[in-house]
Motif scaffolding. Structure first.
Motif, mmCIF file in Angstrom:
data_model
loop_
_atom_site.group_PDB
_atom_site.id
_atom_site.type_symbol
_atom_site.label_atom_id
_atom_site.label_comp_id
_atom_site.label_asym_id
_atom_site.label_seq_id
_atom_site.Cartn_x
_atom_site.Cartn_y
_atom_site.Cartn_z
ATOM 1 N N LYS A 52 0.821 -1.200 0.000
ATOM 2 C CA LYS A 52 0.000 0.000 0.000
ATOM 3 C C LYS A 52 0.867 1.266 0.000
ATOM 4 O O LYS A 52 0.539 2.252 -0.643
ATOM 5 C CB LYS A 52 -0.929 0.015 1.219
ATOM 6 C CG LYS A 52 -1.946 1.135 1.179
ATOM 7 C CD LYS A 52 -2.880 1.068 2.353
ATOM 8 C CE LYS A 52 -3.917 0.026 2.053
ATOM 9 N NZ LYS A 52 -4.987 -0.033 3.042
ATOM 10 N N THR A 53 2.002 1.223 0.686
ATOM 11 C CA THR A 53 2.864 2.400 0.750
ATOM 12 C C THR A 53 3.736 2.563 -0.488
ATOM 13 O O THR A 53 4.096 3.680 -0.835
ATOM 14 C CB THR A 53 3.763 2.340 1.996
ATOM 15 O OG1 THR A 53 4.553 1.152 1.949
ATOM 16 C CG2 THR A 53 2.941 2.356 3.261
ATOM 17 N N HIS A 54 4.084 1.476 -1.174
ATOM 18 C CA HIS A 54 5.002 1.568 -2.301
ATOM 19 C C HIS A 54 4.344 1.452 -3.675
ATOM 20 O O HIS A 54 4.907 1.914 -4.662
ATOM 21 C CB HIS A 54 6.083 0.488 -2.176
ATOM 22 C CG HIS A 54 7.058 0.756 -1.084
ATOM 23 N ND1 HIS A 54 6.819 0.409 0.224
ATOM 24 C CD2 HIS A 54 8.269 1.354 -1.099
ATOM 25 C CE1 HIS A 54 7.834 0.765 0.964
ATOM 26 N NE2 HIS A 54 8.741 1.345 0.180
ATOM 27 N N ALA A 55 3.193 0.823 -3.758
ATOM 28 C CA ALA A 55 2.608 0.550 -5.068
ATOM 29 C C ALA A 55 1.795 1.714 -5.611
ATOM 30 O O ALA A 55 1.683 1.884 -6.820
ATOM 31 C CB ALA A 55 1.734 -0.694 -4.997
ATOM 32 N N GLY A 56 1.199 2.501 -4.761
ATOM 33 C CA GLY A 56 0.411 3.637 -5.240
ATOM 34 C C GLY A 56 -0.877 3.221 -5.930
ATOM 35 O O GLY A 56 -1.312 3.888 -6.863
ATOM 36 N N GLY A 57 -1.486 2.135 -5.530
ATOM 37 C CA GLY A 57 -2.764 1.722 -6.090
ATOM 38 C C GLY A 57 -2.678 0.601 -7.105
ATOM 39 O O GLY A 57 -3.653 -0.086 -7.343
ATOM 40 N N ASP A 58 -1.535 0.422 -7.743
ATOM 41 C CA ASP A 58 -1.378 -0.643 -8.745
ATOM 42 C C ASP A 58 -0.485 -1.739 -8.171
ATOM 43 O O ASP A 58 0.682 -1.872 -8.534
ATOM 44 C CB ASP A 58 -0.768 -0.059 -10.019
ATOM 45 C CG ASP A 58 -0.671 -1.088 -11.125
ATOM 46 O OD1 ASP A 58 -1.473 -2.045 -11.117
ATOM 47 O OD2 ASP A 58 0.211 -0.938 -11.989
ATOM 48 N N GLU A 59 -1.049 -2.533 -7.264
ATOM 49 C CA GLU A 59 -0.264 -3.557 -6.588
ATOM 50 C C GLU A 59 0.240 -4.633 -7.548
ATOM 51 O O GLU A 59 1.388 -5.057 -7.476
ATOM 52 C CB GLU A 59 -1.075 -4.217 -5.463
ATOM 53 C CG GLU A 59 -1.312 -3.338 -4.263
ATOM 54 C CD GLU A 59 -2.556 -2.484 -4.375
ATOM 55 O OE1 GLU A 59 -3.275 -2.616 -5.391
ATOM 56 O OE2 GLU A 59 -2.794 -1.673 -3.475
ATOM 57 N N ALA A 60 -0.616 -5.054 -8.467
ATOM 58 C CA ALA A 60 -0.219 -6.104 -9.405
ATOM 59 C C ALA A 60 0.915 -5.627 -10.304
ATOM 60 O O ALA A 60 1.867 -6.362 -10.572
ATOM 61 C CB ALA A 60 -1.411 -6.542 -10.237
ATOM 62 N N GLY A 61 0.836 -4.407 -10.773
ATOM 63 C CA GLY A 61 1.890 -3.867 -11.621
ATOM 64 C C GLY A 61 3.199 -3.710 -10.869
ATOM 65 O O GLY A 61 4.279 -3.982 -11.398
#
Length: 71
Positions: A52-61
């Protein structure tokens, strides 16, 4: 189910043992409460939500780029 079955006898052994406990029930309750508290504290303070802190909403990417292009 036959009464002389191994699984039935094992279940009956534990069932009778836990049914006849007096002090043991209290001790098991204390142990379970402590485990819940310990794991809740560990989850909250030592395992933050990294995606949540590093992906910025695109966890799969984010995971795909980290697997395909590691730093």
């Amino acid at each position: 189910m036959k009464k002389d079955n191994f699984l039935w006898r094992t279940f009956h052994l534990y069932y009778d043992g836990f049914r006849q406990m007096t002090l043991g029930r209290t001790l098991w309750a204390i142990i379970l409460i402590k485990l819940v508290i310990i794991f809740a504290v560990l989850k909250l303070f030592f395992f933050p939500d990294f995606l949540k802190t590093h992906a910025g909403g695109d966890e799969a990417g984010y995971v795909a780029t980290q697997i395909l292009n590691p730093k």
